[in-house]
Design an enzyme around this catalytic site. Structure first.
Site, mmCIF file in Angstrom:
data_model
loop_
_atom_site.group_PDB
_atom_site.id
_atom_site.type_symbol
_atom_site.label_atom_id
_atom_site.label_comp_id
_atom_site.label_asym_id
_atom_site.label_seq_id
_atom_site.Cartn_x
_atom_site.Cartn_y
_atom_site.Cartn_z
ATOM 1 C CD GLU A 1 5.541 11.484 -9.497
ATOM 2 O OE1 GLU A 1 5.635 10.954 -8.369
ATOM 3 O OE2 GLU A 1 5.084 10.892 -10.478
ATOM 4 C CD GLU B 1 5.770 2.622 -0.273
ATOM 5 O OE1 GLU B 1 6.029 1.609 0.408
ATOM 6 O OE2 GLU B 1 5.625 2.600 -1.515
ATOM 7 C CG ASN B 2 2.491 5.686 7.722
ATOM 8 O OD1 ASN B 2 1.757 4.920 8.327
ATOM 9 N ND2 ASN B 2 3.155 6.650 8.314
ATOM 10 C CB ALA B 3 2.643 0.848 9.013
ATOM 11 C CG ASN C 1 8.320 6.143 -3.513
ATOM 12 O OD1 ASN C 1 9.523 6.284 -3.650
ATOM 13 N ND2 ASN C 1 7.717 4.984 -3.640
ATOM 14 C CB CYS D 1 -0.464 8.533 -9.783
ATOM 15 S SG CYS D 1 -0.527 9.759 -8.465
ATOM 16 C CE1 TYR E 1 0.974 -1.309 4.057
ATOM 17 C CE2 TYR E 1 -0.359 -2.305 2.338
ATOM 18 C CZ TYR E 1 0.618 -2.411 3.310
ATOM 19 O OH TYR E 1 1.242 -3.610 3.529
ATOM 20 C CB CYS F 1 3.540 10.231 -5.573
ATOM 21 S SG CYS F 1 2.229 9.048 -5.869
ATOM 22 C CB CYS G 1 1.528 13.202 -9.247
ATOM 23 S SG CYS G 1 2.066 12.405 -7.718
HETATM 24 N N1 THU Z 1 4.456 6.379 -6.777
HETATM 25 C C1 THU Z 1 5.111 7.568 -6.970
HETATM 26 O O1 THU Z 1 5.970 7.948 -6.170
HETATM 27 N N2 THU Z 1 4.786 8.301 -8.047
HETATM 28 C C2 THU Z 1 3.814 7.979 -8.960
HETATM 29 O O2 THU Z 1 3.519 8.767 -9.848
HETATM 30 C C3 THU Z 1 3.128 6.704 -8.849
HETATM 31 C C4 THU Z 1 3.448 5.865 -7.669
HETATM 32 C C5 THU Z 1 4.772 5.597 -5.584
HETATM 33 C C6 THU Z 1 3.653 5.523 -4.581
HETATM 34 C C7 THU Z 1 4.009 4.257 -3.846
HETATM 35 O O3 THU Z 1 4.938 4.579 -2.812
HETATM 36 C C8 THU Z 1 4.726 3.404 -4.868
HETATM 37 O O4 THU Z 1 5.073 4.276 -5.940
HETATM 38 C C9 THU Z 1 3.877 2.270 -5.429
HETATM 39 O O5 THU Z 1 2.657 2.734 -5.869
#
Ligand code: THU
Length: 161
Positions: free
Chosen positions: A76, A65-67, A63, A113, A69, A74, A116
């Site tokens: 996947e 992320e970025n400031a 995963n 999620c 949000y 994800c 994904c």
């Molecule tokens: N996240 C994933 O990488 N995969 C998922 O299937 C669910 C959530 C990540 C997204 C975010 O960076 C962190 O988990 C918290 O939600």
């Protein structure tokens, strides 16, 4: 009125070493390894993913992320898009996803999620190949699903258009 029933099945192993396929065991390990390089300073929730292609190639993702949000992605989907952009002619056959969350007895590990699941389904349709999904929990248990269709019944797809 009629009632439509639907069902799927998930295999649960207490440790991924119990999978009877060395490639599957390796893919689970790869997904755990990929977790370490996640960029997740906001959630502090690291996720790793590893994909196996029909030619044996492994593509990893985690995963990001970025400031801002909502811009995060994800693990996947990072792996799926990396795979389909670098290997557009190769079928995706297996995907493992790993998290480190410690699980209480009988607790389900974090599953992919909804977004994904939708992208997994698109890849299955694109390549005409079901994807076996290994969901690896923090206790090294693994939950095995044999198609994204089992995770996303009644999905929107190209056939809906
Ligand atoms: N996240 C994933 O990488 N995969 C998922 O299937 C669910 C959530 C990540 C997204 C975010 O960076 C962190 O988990 C918290 O939600």
């Amino acid at each position: 009125m009629k009632v439509i029933s639907y069902s799927g099945s998930i295999e649960v192993y207490t440790h991924y070493n119990q999978l009877n396929d060395p490639n599957a065991i390796q893919l689970c390990k790869d997904s755990i390894e990929a977790m370490a390089d996640a960029y997740a300073p906001y959630s502090n929730f690291q996720v790793g993913s590893a994909i196996r292609l029909d030619n044996g190639t492994i593509v990893k993702g985690n995963n990001q992320e970025n400031a801002v949000y909502p811009l995060g992605l994800c693990a996947e989907r990072v792996a799926l898009y990396a795979s389909s952009s670098q290997y557009p002619d190769n079928q995706i056959t297996h995907l493992a996803v790993a998290t480190a969350k410690k699980l209480a007895d009988g607790e389900t590990p974090p599953f992919p999620c909804g977004s994904c699941r939708q992208v997994l389904l698109e890849m299955e349709q694109r390549f005409g190949q079901d994807i076996t999904i290994y969901v690896v929990g923090g206790n090294d248990s693994v939950w095995v699903v044999h198609s994204a269709k089992d995770l996303l019944p009644f999905a929107f797809s190209k056939d809906s258009l």
